[in-house]
Enzyme design. Structure first.
Site, PDB file in Angstrom:
ATOM      1  N   ASP A  91     -28.661  24.858 -26.326  1.00  0.00           N
ATOM      2  CA  ASP A  91     -29.208  25.768 -25.409  1.00  0.00           C
ATOM      3  C   ASP A  91     -29.589  24.916 -24.938  1.00  0.00           C
ATOM      4  OD1 ASP A  91     -30.686  23.844 -26.716  1.00  0.00           O
ATOM      5  OD2 ASP A  91     -32.629  24.725 -26.482  1.00  0.00           O
ATOM      6  N   GLU A 154     -33.457  22.495 -28.514  1.00  0.00           N
ATOM      7  CA  GLU A 154     -33.613  20.814 -28.341  1.00  0.00           C
ATOM      8  C   GLU A 154     -34.636  21.649 -26.713  1.00  0.00           C
ATOM      9  OE1 GLU A 154     -34.228  17.590 -25.133  1.00  0.00           O
ATOM     10  OE2 GLU A 154     -33.205  19.480 -25.080  1.00  0.00           O
TER      11      GLU A 154
END
Length: 450
Positions: A91, A154
């Site tokens: 991400d 994250e």
């Protein structure tokens, strides 16, 4: 394979790796609430396919109670060989127009300086690509057992810590390679050996029961925003050092970052002074820092001539390696509760207690990594810290208490500008990292496992 062959195979792999990086940069995989799910899901699937083709045939999206799934895989090596976990995340941060990008953040752009620009190009698509390149150097058959964990959240509220706690057996290993860091400057290799922690709270200051006309009541009647501003000003002394009693500070013994490098990296405006005292490395990695990262009150567009009855700020404080996050946040809360001007009412809500982290540097894995990094870059290796926090590392340490941690990557501090406009990565850093990781995996098979 000898060093020269690994260097050659990494070089041969780079054109395809750069294409893969560009493909991934073009996917706006923002896992933040309010953003569309489809790009993140597509990013997870594309990443999964790439790693399956690279040799992790059992790679799969793991089930999690909520949020985007991590990718996990395990590729067994020879019996008795060391076990290594490769970590990165798929991400990325948002890239709003107001950040002021000079090129489209979702179009990978190779500029005259040779760097590749785009959101996530460094953080952390470069980590994905480094792991992918490492596998391709070995044609999908590394010399030791390799596990893969690629996180999907994250940059926001991570679900991986809970996943690790629920499945600690999946993370049993001798060495974690966390590829989500970088050198201070391109071409100058460093390990990241210490991370500051992060504690946070929201402070609300109240002075009135309701708004009042500023012309009629202004002067003797206290305004909450002005009271909040004065309270926030007490968090630092005149030099810009943290002035909260009881907060831990220290010094940094590793590589330093010059004031000139910092000014250039941070794009500090001409004439604006740097804050704090001591060496820059101390201020970045061994001193606490405090920032108000959000303020709530009337916005400018909707403002009128009124005194503000209440105002709030979210306070983030980075804490030094070795500090207890609970005690550090206690000190911050006490300061906020006791330093408000004019008897203003203060309410503090605690929101975060992320611990700092320090790597052990005296084990066989670290020694092998140092040799590998020196071979890849052709020069001695230093040690740096990071002001960023990765709470996951403490959870991984609890799951595999005897494992070592190697923190490195292609996100050079000087120019990568992660989380900001014009994020970029130097492809040469990725190539050298692929060489280092391949050499490390091979070297570990020559060293008794921990």
């Amino acid at each position: 394979m000898d060093v020269d062959e690994i260097v050659r195979k990494a070089s041969d792999a780079m054109p395809e790796l750069v294409r893969d990086l560009g493909h991934l940069v073009a996917i706006p995989s923002i896992a933040f609430p309010g953003y569309p799910a489809e790009p993140v899901e597509r990013m997870g699937q594309v990443t999964l396919d790439l790693f399956q083709k690279a040799g992790f045939r059992d790679a799969r999206l793991m089930e999690v109670p909520s949020g985007y799934p991590p990718i996990y895989a395990e590729l067994p090596g020879p019996e008795g060989s060391p076990v290594v976990v490769l970590y990165a995340h798929y991400d990325v941060q948002p890239a709003p127009p107001e950040q002021g990008w000079s090129s489209d953040p979702w179009t990978p752009t190779r500029k005259a300086d040779g760097r590749i620009y785009g959101r996530g190009a460094a953080d952390d698509i470069s980590g994905l690509i480094a792991h992918l390149g490492t596998m391709r150097v070995f044609d999908g058959q590394p010399p030791c057992t390799v596990k893969l964990i690629l996180e999907g959240m994250e940059e926001t509220e991570s679900n991986l810590e809970a996943f690790v706690e629920a499945h600690p057996e999946l993370f049993s290993c001798d060495l974690f390679i966390v590829c989500d860091m970088g050198n201070l400057r391109v071409g100058d290799p460093v390990f990241t050996t210490a991370l500051r922690g992060d504690v946070a709270c929201i402070v609300k200051v109240s002075t009135l029961q309701h708004p009042l006309h500023s012309g009629i009541f202004g002067g003797p009647t206290p305004d909450a925003m002005m009271a909040l501003a004065r309270l926030l000003a007490t968090l630092h002394d005149e030099t810009g050092d943290v002035a909260v009693e009881g907060v831990t500070t220290g010094s940094w013994a590793g590589e330093q970052f010059s004031e000139e490098n910092l000014r250039a990296s941070a794009d500090v405006l001409d004439g604006v002074m740097l804050t704090g005292s001591g060496e820059v490395g101390d201020r970045l990695w061994a001193h606490p820092s405090i920032n108000a990262i959000g303020v709530d009150m009337m916005n400018i567009a909707g403002s009128s001539n009124v005194l503000i009855p209440e105002a709030s700020a979210k306070i983030s404080m980075r804490i030094v390696p070795g500090a207890d996050p609970v005690k550090e946040l206690d000190a911050l809360v006490t300061h906020l509760e006791t330093h408000a001007p004019w008897g203003a009412k203060v309410e503090v809500t605690r929101t975060k207690e992320a611990p700092p982290f320090r790597c052990s540097t005296d084990g066989p894995g670290y020694a092998a990594a140092r040799w590998a990094l020196e071979q890849a870059f052709g020069k001695p290796v230093g040690e740096a810290g990071s002001g960023g926090s990765i709470p996951l590392l403490r959870t991984l340490q609890q799951a595999a208490p005897n494992a070592e941690f190697i923190l490195w990557g292609a996100e050079d501090t000087a120019l990568s500008r992660i989380h900001a406009s014009d994020e970029s990565v130097d492809p040469g850093e990725i190539e050298r990292l692929v060489v280092a990781q391949a050499l490390l995996l091979q070297r570990l098979t020559e060293t008794p496992s921990a």
